[in-house]
Design a protein around this motif. Structure first.
Motif, PDB file in Angstrom:
ATOM      1  N   ASP A   1       1.090  -1.042  -0.077  1.00  0.00           N
ATOM      2  CA  ASP A   1      -0.202  -0.311   0.073  1.00  0.00           C
ATOM      3  C   ASP A   1       0.309   1.179   0.216  1.00  0.00           C
ATOM      4  O   ASP A   1       1.558   2.039   1.397  1.00  0.00           O
ATOM      5  N   SER A   2       0.731   2.045  -1.249  1.00  0.00           N
ATOM      6  CA  SER A   2       1.714   3.176  -1.078  1.00  0.00           C
ATOM      7  C   SER A   2       1.132   3.770   0.032  1.00  0.00           C
ATOM      8  O   SER A   2       2.170   5.539  -0.166  1.00  0.00           O
ATOM      9  N   GLY A   3      -0.247   4.217   1.085  1.00  0.00           N
ATOM     10  CA  GLY A   3      -0.640   4.922   1.543  1.00  0.00           C
ATOM     11  C   GLY A   3      -1.192   6.491   1.092  1.00  0.00           C
ATOM     12  O   GLY A   3      -1.385   7.292   1.589  1.00  0.00           O
ATOM     13  N   LYS A   4      -0.782   6.288  -0.799  1.00  0.00           N
ATOM     14  CA  LYS A   4      -1.693   7.203  -1.674  1.00  0.00           C
ATOM     15  C   LYS A   4      -3.065   6.878  -2.111  1.00  0.00           C
ATOM     16  O   LYS A   4      -3.445   5.461  -2.533  1.00  0.00           O
ATOM     17  N   PRO A   5      -4.206   7.568  -1.695  1.00  0.00           N
ATOM     18  CA  PRO A   5      -5.252   7.405  -2.532  1.00  0.00           C
ATOM     19  C   PRO A   5      -5.176   7.272  -4.430  1.00  0.00           C
ATOM     20  O   PRO A   5      -3.658   7.848  -5.059  1.00  0.00           O
ATOM     21  N   GLY A   6      -5.071   5.422  -4.658  1.00  0.00           N
ATOM     22  CA  GLY A   6      -5.298   5.526  -6.105  1.00  0.00           C
ATOM     23  C   GLY A   6      -5.795   4.539  -6.341  1.00  0.00           C
ATOM     24  O   GLY A   6      -6.118   3.724  -5.948  1.00  0.00           O
ATOM     25  N   PRO A   7      -5.889   3.316  -7.697  1.00  0.00           N
ATOM     26  CA  PRO A   7      -6.163   2.402  -8.620  1.00  0.00           C
ATOM     27  C   PRO A   7      -5.507   0.866  -7.231  1.00  0.00           C
ATOM     28  O   PRO A   7      -4.416   1.298  -6.908  1.00  0.00           O
TER      29      PRO A   7
ATOM     30  N   VAL B   1      -3.138   0.655  -4.493  1.00  0.00           N
ATOM     31  CA  VAL B   1      -2.076  -0.648  -3.989  1.00  0.00           C
ATOM     32  C   VAL B   1      -1.794  -1.741  -4.972  1.00  0.00           C
ATOM     33  O   VAL B   1      -2.448  -1.571  -5.790  1.00  0.00           O
ATOM     34  N   ILE B   2      -0.873  -2.174  -5.046  1.00  0.00           N
ATOM     35  CA  ILE B   2      -0.277  -3.342  -5.483  1.00  0.00           C
ATOM     36  C   ILE B   2      -0.139  -4.435  -4.844  1.00  0.00           C
ATOM     37  O   ILE B   2       0.613  -4.765  -4.164  1.00  0.00           O
ATOM     38  N   GLU B   3      -0.906  -5.266  -5.661  1.00  0.00           N
ATOM     39  CA  GLU B   3      -1.156  -6.813  -4.754  1.00  0.00           C
ATOM     40  C   GLU B   3      -0.479  -7.683  -6.356  1.00  0.00           C
ATOM     41  O   GLU B   3      -0.562  -7.252  -7.360  1.00  0.00           O
ATOM     42  N   VAL B   4       0.072  -8.678  -5.430  1.00  0.00           N
ATOM     43  CA  VAL B   4       0.155 -10.424  -6.043  1.00  0.00           C
ATOM     44  C   VAL B   4      -0.922 -11.370  -5.345  1.00  0.00           C
ATOM     45  O   VAL B   4      -0.032 -11.345  -4.754  1.00  0.00           O
TER      46      VAL B   4
END
Ligand SMILES: [Zn+2]
Ligand SMILES: [Zn+2]
Length: 395
Positions: free
Chosen positions: A70-76, A120-123
């Protein structure tokens, strides 16, 4: 944007040796559907080290996982799907070692460039693609809810970004008859094998009334035990496919009716065991266009998929009914999946080079989705599809 993409490419070039070793290690020790413990652990380790938080098991599946940064910044919320199951006898003859590693590589490259993305980036580790429909179980338990876009790549003999796939379901027809001496007292028996044979005859008679997209293919999995005994038990397994889940329902009704009629004619009793329903693939063309553009920036040439036929089915279809998804194919050689030659290519230099290019394009496409116009186009396409999607039974 191009500067950020350059940084991603540079990160993947630095990760190349480690990720190649990872892909080859999974290739060297193939694990079957739902048994991919070592492969899942190998993919999770570098993600954990890079700061991803890991949930495992997931959806009640021990070899499924979710790794989140989670980058902690709003986004996709963007998810790369990892597959890592192999085939019996043939090993990694579908190249899922390359799929899992490409998705992990893309995620690691983004983790190394935290200024490049918000959200957020997920695998998401999705086991049992070959046998068991892991993604169907995960989709049904809500794993993909709230994910804005889902991406993966699959190795193949050509580069194609938006190839379709059929809805499908498998069914086992179990016929119970009555044993008798096949010569001295056949009139006392009921042949379960006759019921199986009449099922095939019935299905073949139906073929004229199927639409062109439909595929129905079966095998006899039990046909009796001795020629001088009227078979008391016989069994056939069928796979039914159609272009849409709605169309599949009508095929299912007709084929099941043929099996029931065969049972009635022979006097056998029928029990049907039905598998999970694989939905058709809904390629998000806006997302596919972004991925294609990134492949072309990397110097790859993309071919148009065949207009008709030449497609199978996959459990990503069910994910593509829930959120925007792509399942592009990239060339690893002149090889066809599910052959020993394909397994060799999935462990070759060409295979791992393709895996690294796939990872670059995956991470670059995640950067494209940081631009709100791109993200909106992807969402709008999915919403428009959902609004006019045919309901079950229609086609
Ligand atoms: Zn396969
Ligand atoms: Zn596959």
């Amino acid at each position: 944007m191009n500067e950020q993409k350059d940084k991603i490419i540079y990160s993947i070039d630095r990760l190349a040796d480690e990720m190649t070793r990872l892909a080859l290690a999974i290739h060297a020790r193939p694990e079957l559907s739902f048994e991919e413990h070592r492969s899942a652990a190998a993919l999770i380790a570098p993600l954990r080290e890079a700061g991803f938080s890991v949930t495992q098991p997931l959806a009640g599946l021990e070899t499924a996982f979710r790794a989140t940064l989670d980058s902690g910044k709003p986004g996709p919320r963007i998810a790369f799907l990892a597959e890592y199951d192999a085939l019996p006898e043939l090993g990694h003859a579908c190249g899922h070692n390359l799929i899992g590693t490409a998705s992990v590589t893309a995620a690691l490259a983004l983790a190394q460039n935290p200024d490049a993305f918000s959200g957020v980036i997920e695998v998401i580790g999705t086991p049992a693609e070959e046998e068991g429909g892991g993604k169907i179980i995960m989709a049904d338990s809500g794993v993909f809810a709230g994910v804005d876009a889902v991406m993966m790549f699959h190795p193949r003999e050509k580069n194609m970004v938006a190839r379709g796939a059929l809805a499908c379901v498998d069914a086992v027809f179990k016929f119970y008859g009555k044993a008798a001496h096949a010569a001295s007292a056949p009139h006392l028996g009921i042949s379960a094998l006759d019921a199986v044979i009449q099922t095939f005859v019935g299905v073949n008679a139906l073929r004229q009334f199927f639409t062109d997209d439909v595929r129905v293919h079966g095998i006899i999995t039990h046909g009796g035990s001795a020629t001088n005994i009227v078979p008391a038990y016989a069994e056939a397994k069928f796979l039914l496919r159609a272009a849409t889940s709605g169309g599949l329902q009508s095929v299912r009704q007709k084929v099941f009716a043929a099996a029931e009629a065969a049972a009635g004619m022979s006097g056998a009793r029928l029990a049907i065991e039905e598998g999970l329903t694989y939905a058709e693939r809904n390629n998000n063309l806006a997302l596919a266009a972004l991925y294609q553009n990134n492949l072309e920036q990397l110097g790859l040439t993309v071919e148009a998929p065949p207009e008709r036929g030449g497609v199978g089915s996959s459990d990503i279809g069910n994910v593509s009914q829930i959120t925007a998804a792509i399942h592009p194919y990239l060339r690893i050689g002149d090889v066809i999946p599910h052959t020993p030659e394909f397994a060799a290519a999935a462990g070759s230099f060409a295979g791992t080079q393709t895996m690294l290019n796939a990872a670059k394009a995956l991470a670059m496409t995640a950067l494209d989705l940081q631009i709100s116009a791109h993200l909106q186009a992807v969402r709008d396409e999915f919403d428009a599809w959902k609004a006019c999607r045919p309901s079950a039974g229609e086609k």
